[in-house]
Design a protein around this motif. Structure first.
Motif, short mmCIF file in Angstrom:
data_model
loop_
_atom_site.label_atom_id
_atom_site.label_comp_id
_atom_site.label_asym_id
_atom_site.label_seq_id
_atom_site.Cartn_x
_atom_site.Cartn_y
_atom_site.Cartn_z
N PRO A 57 3.24 -5.69 -0.12
CA PRO A 57 2.17 -5.46 -1.10
C PRO A 57 0.84 -5.08 -0.46
O PRO A 57 -0.02 -4.51 -1.13
N SER A 58 0.62 -5.40 0.82
CA SER A 58 -0.67 -5.08 1.45
C SER A 58 -0.50 -4.80 2.93
O SER A 58 0.46 -5.25 3.57
N GLY A 205 -3.55 7.64 -1.20
CA GLY A 205 -3.86 7.59 -2.63
C GLY A 205 -2.93 6.82 -3.53
O GLY A 205 -3.04 6.91 -4.76
N ALA A 206 -1.98 6.05 -2.97
CA ALA A 206 -1.13 5.22 -3.82
C ALA A 206 -1.92 4.00 -4.30
O ALA A 206 -2.89 3.60 -3.66
N PRO A 207 -1.52 3.38 -5.42
CA PRO A 207 -2.30 2.26 -5.95
C PRO A 207 -2.12 0.96 -5.17
O PRO A 207 -2.98 0.08 -5.23
N ILE A 208 -1.03 0.83 -4.44
CA ILE A 208 -0.75 -0.42 -3.73
C ILE A 208 0.37 -0.16 -2.73
O ILE A 208 1.20 0.73 -2.92
N ARG A 224 12.29 -12.26 5.97
CA ARG A 224 12.08 -13.70 5.80
C ARG A 224 10.59 -14.06 5.88
O ARG A 224 10.11 -14.90 5.11
N ILE A 225 9.88 -13.40 6.80
CA ILE A 225 8.44 -13.66 6.91
C ILE A 225 7.71 -13.23 5.65
O ILE A 225 6.82 -13.93 5.15
N ARG A 226 8.11 -12.08 5.10
CA ARG A 226 7.50 -11.61 3.85
C ARG A 226 7.72 -12.62 2.73
O ARG A 226 6.81 -12.90 1.94
N TYR A 238 8.47 0.81 -9.13
CA TYR A 238 7.37 1.55 -9.77
C TYR A 238 6.26 1.83 -8.77
O TYR A 238 5.61 2.88 -8.81
N LEU A 239 6.03 0.87 -7.87
CA LEU A 239 5.01 1.05 -6.83
C LEU A 239 5.54 1.91 -5.69
O LEU A 239 4.81 2.74 -5.14
#
Length: 340
Positions: A57-58, A205-208, A224-226, A238-239
């Motif tokens: 996610p980041s 330019g992607a939202p996330i 596993r860490i994630r 979708y992302l």
């Protein structure tokens, strides 16, 4: 209409990107059953010639997972004193991995192989010192004003890593900016680094979303860490669809952002309130104002003209060009700097 130059993360999905997101086929990614996430991971791994990739996610989470992959609590990581992983990720190496950071005094966020070698030799492992495990680079350098590493120097640093059994991680949040500016290929980087993080929500330019690349074994551990970090997602396709669209459509156009940044740089050099402008290679512009005003005063004046920007601290100001920054907006910024 306001002009937002705070970061290249302020963009919104294009019409084409939104259409790709809305028509994405999805599943439960925790069970590895989201076809669009799987497609994105396979796509970027193939681009870099690496075995596997994992969607996060980041960028911060991707970097922190990369650091944790290569280290154990009490180990040592080498990075530049301006590195994003040290300065802007909430103390993550210490908190998440229990790692101590050996900061190298580089230039604009970039150090040399000689500096690394001296740092490694100066901290030879014994019972009094942490084990040296990892070297982390950032390309382009955020605090260094979008500076790009010399690839030959990266290869020399790789040799130091190999000679000292050090893992090699790249914070490639804006790596595509560097590759476009330097006419480099993803495969070049995939051959050198053990793990690479790529951000989709900055220049692309992607939202996330970000990706971590490495071997299949590394990505199994990263999975596993994630999960441990709380980054497992369900119908993330979708992302991921936005990321695929960005990789297909928004890489080559980064050159436009770089050109517009240089135009702003010239306008800043001609502005009476600006003392100095740092070299501009990509889409980040960093400069200092004259002593008669402070950075907050300059930001306020730009805000009055409906132009947003930020301070980097220590008198440095930053502007970042991006996908939603148009030619018309560029003209307004130049005109404002001419009359401010």
């Amino acid at each position: 209409m306001g002009i937002n130059l705070i970061s290249d993360t302020v963009t919104v999905p294009t019409k084409g990107m939104l259409e790709a997101m809305m028509t994405a086929k999805v599943g439960d990614d925790v069970f590895k059953n989201d076809p669009t996430v799987n497609k994105l991971q396979a796509k970027i791994a193939e681009m870099f010639g690496m075995e596997d990739a994992l969607f996060f996610p980041s960028g911060t989470m991707a970097n922190q997972a990369g650091i944790k992959l290569h280290t154990q609590p009490g180990d040592k990581m080498f990075c530049d004193k301006w590195a994003h992983v040290y300065n802007y990720e909430g103390g993550g190496p210490a908190f998440n991995a229990g790692v101590t950071s050996h900061l190298i005094d580089g230039n604009r966020g970039m150090f040399t192989a000689k500096q690394l070698s001296e740092a490694v030799l100066g901290g030879r492992n014994d019972i009094h010192t942490p084990y040296s495990r990892l070297v982390a680079l950032e390309n382009t350098t955020n605090k260094g004003g979008g500076a790009c590493w010399d690839f030959e120097e990266i290869l020399k640093i790789k040799n130091v890593c190999d000679a000292n059994n050090l893992a090699f991680h790249l914070d490639g949040a804006r790596l595509f900016n560097a590759m476009v500016a330097k006419k480099q290929s993803p495969e070049q980087y995939g051959k050198v680094f053990d793990t690479i993080s790529i951000c989709l929500s900055k220049g692309l330019g992607a939202p996330i979303g970000s990706l971590l690349l490495g071997t299949k074994e590394h990505m199994e551990k990263a999975l596993r860490i994630r999960k441990l970090f709380g980054g497992a997602m369900r119908q993330a396709g979708y992302l991921a669809a936005a990321g695929i669209y960005a990789l297909d459509n928004h890489i080559d156009r980064l050159a436009i952002d770089h050109t517009r940044a240089k135009v702003i740089g010239t306008a800043l050099q001609n502005c009476s309130l600006v003392k100095s402008v740092e070299p501009i290679e990509t889409n980040i512009v960093i400069f200092n104002v004259v002593d008669s005003i402070d950075d907050h005063d300059f930001i306020s004046r730009m805000h009055d003209a409906d132009i947003s920007m930020i301070s980097m601290g220590n008198g440095k100001l930053r502007l970042v060009t991006h996908l939603d920054f148009t030619e018309e907006m560029l003209e307004r910024v130049v005109l404002t700097l001419d009359h401010i």
